[in-house]
Design a protein around this motif. Sequence first.
Motif, mmCIF file in Angstrom:
data_model
loop_
_atom_site.group_PDB
_atom_site.id
_atom_site.type_symbol
_atom_site.label_atom_id
_atom_site.label_comp_id
_atom_site.label_asym_id
_atom_site.label_seq_id
_atom_site.Cartn_x
_atom_site.Cartn_y
_atom_site.Cartn_z
ATOM 1 N N LYS A 47 31.983 32.576 30.153
ATOM 2 C CA LYS A 47 31.789 33.343 31.381
ATOM 3 C C LYS A 47 32.527 32.686 32.557
ATOM 4 O O LYS A 47 33.132 33.373 33.380
ATOM 5 N N GLU A 48 32.445 31.348 32.636
ATOM 6 C CA GLU A 48 33.157 30.648 33.714
ATOM 7 C C GLU A 48 34.663 30.827 33.562
ATOM 8 O O GLU A 48 35.380 30.991 34.546
ATOM 9 N N ALA A 49 35.128 30.796 32.321
ATOM 10 C CA ALA A 49 36.566 30.968 32.089
ATOM 11 C C ALA A 49 37.011 32.352 32.554
ATOM 12 O O ALA A 49 38.065 32.505 33.185
ATOM 13 N N VAL A 50 36.207 33.361 32.273
ATOM 14 C CA VAL A 50 36.551 34.719 32.705
ATOM 15 C C VAL A 50 36.524 34.812 34.225
ATOM 16 O O VAL A 50 37.414 35.411 34.847
ATOM 17 N N ALA A 51 35.512 34.194 34.840
ATOM 18 C CA ALA A 51 35.427 34.237 36.312
ATOM 19 C C ALA A 51 36.662 33.592 36.934
ATOM 20 O O ALA A 51 37.222 34.090 37.918
ATOM 21 N N TYR A 52 37.123 32.478 36.344
ATOM 22 C CA TYR A 52 38.319 31.796 36.850
ATOM 23 C C TYR A 52 39.555 32.675 36.670
ATOM 24 O O TYR A 52 40.368 32.833 37.572
ATOM 25 N N MET A 53 39.667 33.275 35.494
ATOM 26 C CA MET A 53 40.830 34.110 35.212
ATOM 27 C C MET A 53 40.861 35.308 36.172
ATOM 28 O O MET A 53 41.917 35.684 36.690
ATOM 29 N N LYS A 54 39.681 35.884 36.424
ATOM 30 C CA LYS A 54 39.609 37.004 37.364
ATOM 31 C C LYS A 54 39.997 36.561 38.770
ATOM 32 O O LYS A 54 40.629 37.307 39.518
ATOM 33 N N LYS A 55 39.606 35.331 39.117
ATOM 34 C CA LYS A 55 39.919 34.835 40.452
ATOM 35 C C LYS A 55 41.428 34.675 40.628
ATOM 36 O O LYS A 55 41.999 35.066 41.639
ATOM 37 N N ILE A 56 42.070 34.097 39.622
ATOM 38 C CA ILE A 56 43.536 33.943 39.697
ATOM 39 C C ILE A 56 44.198 35.320 39.730
ATOM 40 O O ILE A 56 45.145 35.565 40.486
ATOM 41 N N HIS A 57 43.671 36.227 38.931
ATOM 42 C CA HIS A 57 44.208 37.593 38.871
ATOM 43 C C HIS A 57 44.126 38.244 40.252
ATOM 44 O O HIS A 57 45.091 38.824 40.757
ATOM 45 N N SER A 58 42.968 38.127 40.866
ATOM 46 C CA SER A 58 42.775 38.694 42.205
ATOM 47 C C SER A 58 43.735 38.039 43.203
ATOM 48 O O SER A 58 44.371 38.719 44.015
ATOM 49 N N LEU A 59 43.880 36.726 43.096
ATOM 50 C CA LEU A 59 44.729 35.996 44.056
ATOM 51 C C LEU A 59 46.208 36.389 43.940
ATOM 52 O O LEU A 59 46.861 36.666 44.955
#
Length: 478
Positions: free
Chosen positions: A164-176
């Motif tokens: 879940k943390e990995a997905v949250a990080y990936m989503k954050k980079i994606h958003s950025l």
Amino acid sequence: MQWEVVIGLEIHAQLATKSKIFSGASTAYGAEPNTQACAVDLGLPGVLPVLNKEAVTMAAKFGLAIGAEVSRRSVFARKNYFYPDLPKGYQISQMELPIVGRGELEIELEDGSTKMVGVTRAHLEEDAGKSLHGDFHGKTGIDLNRAGTPLLEIVSEPDMRSAKEAVAYMKKIHSLVRYLEICDGNMQEGSFRCDANVSVRPQGQKELSPRTELKNINSFRFVEKAINIEVERQIDVIEAGGKIAQETRLYDADKNETRSMRSKEEANDYRYFPDPDLLPVVIEEDFLNAVKATLPELPDQKKHRYMDSFGLSPYDAGVLTSDRALAEYFEVVLDTAGGEAKLSANWVAGELTGALNKTDVELADSPVSAVKLGGLVARIADNTISGKIAKEVFQAMWQGEGDADAVIEAKGLKQITDASAIEPIIDEVISNNPGQLAQYRSGKDKLFGFFVGQVMKASRGKANPQQVNELLKKKLDG
Ligand code: ADP
Ligand code: MG
């Protein structure tokens, strides 16, 4: 035994430049095979690469956005390996001196908490071509259109502790990267993909255990599934007395399993060395300042502004700011509704997003514009309609039946706030239910909800719920 999961991600973001990183060929997706690969991309003898300045600008933007050091001097290196879709026999990448150094990012977790994740580095490199296995019977086709497309490889610290943390990080980079407009983030077309490095260690152990690397996962859902299934596999192996081999594995989404592809190569297998055809990239202060001036308000800044000036929860603020277009939509709703932040947030993140997802429509094509939704929220805020009726109005607006006021008028949905209109309804409900009245009066308080329900039903949902509560209480107790 309690196991701790350790994950580090390598994300490849395709930079949204018009031309390739070392040639003038177009990067547009979807052209006929091999129509967008020039002599440089084909690695023909005698050609020389010329660095695309736009790619450097974009990498610098990313570095500044994560608070990282943007290197004043970075060096391109050749990473040598043999593969049919790599005509030169090496990929131009960066090894010892990447353009972006250490930075960090805040991620939001589902329980509302936040966590900082370290970014080790980000470097520029060229993409390889594509091998097409399905198109020719018994043969493999090579499409070199993608060869030389600029990539930013973003390497995280092994800071994530769950899928879940990995997905949250990936989503954050994606958003950025989408905020920065340096990558279109299209995962289906492969513009944004990730390799996940996974290991498990006994709870409390300091040293990292050997890891496996899961290659090229191109959806958020698959990242989560691939990591979870790999963690299970590793624990099973270790608990059965085995050892985890450092290797590269492939995630098979159809079978939901990971399979060994090859043993993990070491850096020296690639015989890295500085590319003699390219000068070191030297970045001047003025250039960096100019790039800094083009940075938009970043997702985290926006999020904290929403929390501070609108009083939104970190979760609501995080959802609304995850996408720049969604945030812009929200601000128009809020403006039109006259400052109803929490209510506007609920409608944008709830009803609207739900309807978009359900019908698979993009925000830009939403049948309900931000101004229209703002008009609806305003009518809830000024008590013209209840939240429940508003959902009915929203559905009508979604079907194209006009703006909120028109729908409320046409369907006669205006809320009844006039006590003299509500009282007769209450009287009727009470006289129709003598049994419940007697029970209520003899102490069965729970029946109050029953009466509220009956009155709301009799008014076809239009009576103001708060007034119904007050008036009903008086009459029942009286
Ligand atoms: P390589 O260049 O061989 O892929 P790196 O040392 O650059 O290896 O690490 C790549 C990624 O693997 C990084 O994101 C890092 O955080 C992660 N990583 C390294 N060791 C581990 C480990 N033991 N468990 C999980 N992830 C790891
Ligand atoms: Mg790697």
